[in-house]
Design an enzyme around this catalytic site. Structure first.
Site, PDB file in Angstrom:
ATOM      1  N   GLU A 106       0.821  -1.146  -0.100  1.00 38.28           N
ATOM      2  CA  GLU A 106       0.116   0.031   0.015  1.00 38.28           C
ATOM      3  C   GLU A 106       0.940   1.246   0.061  1.00 38.28           C
ATOM      4  O   GLU A 106       0.318   2.334   0.572  1.00 38.28           O
ATOM      5  CB  GLU A 106      -1.008  -0.070   1.213  1.00 38.28           C
ATOM      6  CG  GLU A 106      -2.127  -1.232   0.973  1.00 38.28           C
ATOM      7  CD  GLU A 106      -3.182  -0.990   2.250  1.00 38.28           C
ATOM      8  OE1 GLU A 106      -3.162  -0.155   2.982  1.00 38.28           O
ATOM      9  OE2 GLU A 106      -3.803  -1.927   2.066  1.00 38.28           O
ATOM     10  N   GLU A 117      -5.652  -9.102   0.934  1.00 36.20           N
ATOM     11  CA  GLU A 117      -6.378  -8.771   2.078  1.00 36.20           C
ATOM     12  C   GLU A 117      -7.720  -8.306   1.876  1.00 36.20           C
ATOM     13  O   GLU A 117      -8.105  -7.660   0.983  1.00 36.20           O
ATOM     14  CB  GLU A 117      -5.576  -7.517   2.842  1.00 36.20           C
ATOM     15  CG  GLU A 117      -4.405  -7.452   3.357  1.00 36.20           C
ATOM     16  CD  GLU A 117      -3.936  -6.275   4.254  1.00 36.20           C
ATOM     17  OE1 GLU A 117      -4.903  -5.579   4.883  1.00 36.20           O
ATOM     18  OE2 GLU A 117      -2.974  -5.738   4.170  1.00 36.20           O
TER      19      GLU A 117
END
Length: 465
Positions: free
Chosen positions: A128, A239
């Site tokens: 991220e 995720e």
């Protein structure tokens, strides 16, 4: 009496199931912020493999290669060897610690050799980082990110580091939110990787209709957007999850009941069909309970989960269509996308950095969920590589956002968290081809073995017939 065609289909189905990774994200820290040791990882991996009403979750996604500080390899590696758990390795890219991450990777290869290499299904360079570097990430105080050009250079350095080693063919990817992938300014990253990792959390898509009944549609839409930029590359679900407790996000309510529904409608079609790392096994312990909390076993590490994890025939009936919607070039890998949660750090436990990042253990300790844009996204709860509540900035191990993905077969699907305009996301091009299982040591050899075994079974039964 079965026909040869039926036998072949069954054998290939078995081989395919063995090739798909199914596991959880694991941070480097416990929920209270203390560092995990080998025994802690072993206990988690053993619990995941023996969860009641499941066939077991035997893959682990890591956020960092480092045990604490310095360049000592993380103790999750010997734990994975002991528990026969496959690994999606992660190198924390933000914060200027890449030299130590790569040194730890090299040390692990030298120290653990083939026992380690055969478990590795892939390597994620960063988690991220592009989201945190984006306008939305900055507004959400998600923590330190990096520019796409720097991330590409790190990816190349990792390729050079594993060249000529037991991991020389391991597929290298990056994990980010879907809106980071679809942002053209990040296209170079998509071109540089072998697979795209997707972090998606409909729960945090708080500027949209994000009730639990809307969650699957939001997730699927995000996956499709990620797949659109992935071209012929694999998308891995690195995720996703739904919190069992905590504050609401618009129409999204955190509860055990809703976590169960999300598991049934989103998780079950993925499990055993798409490389998937769920968020998360445990992110709370004693009084250390993040808000929100995603842990499926609650405050106690136990094989008895908070809700029934069995996947009924009805919940699995859409698995093939789910796989098709998320896969890049192979039928085996599928990806789904949804929005992301608050940012993370390499420690990987409940501990958002002050930028709204979480510890890699999957709990939140600060930070806020700022919604920006028509479909803004929140960084993921696993924002820190340590995996436990670790306050502080997301600039280094134990402080930045952590999400990682892996797959036992070396192929899977991922999706990035959902958010629209204003975030820096990279658009994937179809430049490089995903490595095939046969191209790398470890998962590839297991996959080949699975297919070979299935072929032998088919041949033997065909002769018998």
């Amino acid at each position: 009496m079965f026909t040869k065609t039926q036998i072949l289909a069954l054998a290939l189905s078995i081989a395919s199931a063995e090739a798909v990774s199914k596991g959880f994200n694991y941070g480097a820290n416990k929920p209270d912020g203390t560092l995990k040791v080998q025994a802690d990882f072993e206990a988690e991996f053993r619990t995941a493999k023996n969860l009641e009403t499941t066939s077991g979750f035997n893959s682990a996604r890591l956020y960092t290669m480092i045990q604490g500080t310095g360049s000592t390899p993380i103790s999750a590696i010997p734990a994975a060897i002991a528990e026969e758990t496959t690994l999606l390795l992660g190198l924390w890219a933000s914060g200027g610690n890449m030299d130590n991450e790569i040194a730890a990777l090299k040390a692990a290869i030298n120290q653990y050799g083939d026992e380690f290499a055969k478990l590795v299904v892939g390597i994620s360079v960063g988690s991220e980082d592009l989201y945190r570097n984006s306008e939305i990430g900055v507004q959400a105080n998600a923590g330190i990110g990096i520019e796409p050009e720097e991330l590409v250079s790190y990816i190349q350095r990792v390729r050079e580091a594993i060249a000529g080693t037991a991991l020389s063919g391991a597929p290298i990817g990056h994990v980010d939110t879907w809106n980071a992938w679809t942002n053209g300014s990040n296209a170079a990253v998509a071109e540089a990787v072998d697979w795209l990792g997707f972090d998606g959390y409909p729960f945090f898509q708080n500027t949209m209709q994000n009730s639990i009944d809307d969650a699957k549609a939001l997730f699927d839409e995000s996956v499709q957007k990620t797949k659109a930029v992935a071209g012929n590359k694999e998308v891995w679900i690195t995720e996703t999850g739904w919190p069992v407790s905590g504050d609401s996000q618009n129409l999204a309510i955190a509860s055990v009941e809703n976590a169960k529904q999300f598991w049934d409608e989103v998780g079950c079609p993925l499990f055993d069909n798409v490389n998937t790392w769920w968020y998360i096994l445990q992110d709370a312990s004693g009084s250390s309970v993040p808000n929100p909390s995603f842990g499926i076993v609650g405050n106690t590490l136990s094989t008895t989960p908070l809700f029934d994890l069995s996947c009924s025939a009805s919940s699995k009936k859409n698995s093939s269509s789910a796989s098709a919607s998320a896969s890049g070039s192979s039928a085996q890998s599928t990806g789904f996308v949804s929005t992301t949660k608050p940012a993370a750090s390499p420690s990987g436990s409940s501990g958002l950095g002050h930028g709204g990042s979480l510890g890699s253990s999957g709990s939140f300790s600060g930070g806020h969920y700022a919604g920006v844009g028509s479909s803004s996204v929140i960084a993921s709860p696993s924002a820190t590589p340590s995996g436990s509540a670790v306050p502080g900035s997301s600039s280094g191990p134990g402080s930045s956002s952590g999400s990682a993905s892996g797959s036992s077969s070396g192929f899977g699907s991922g999706a990035a968290a959902d958010s629209t305009s204003g975030t820096s996301t990279s658009g994937d091009s179809t430049s490089s081809t995903s490595a095939t299982p046969a191209d790398f040591t470890g998962a590839g050899s297991r996959l080949s073995g699975s297919i070979f075994g299935a072929a032998m079974l088919v041949a033997a039964l065909a002769v018998a017939l």
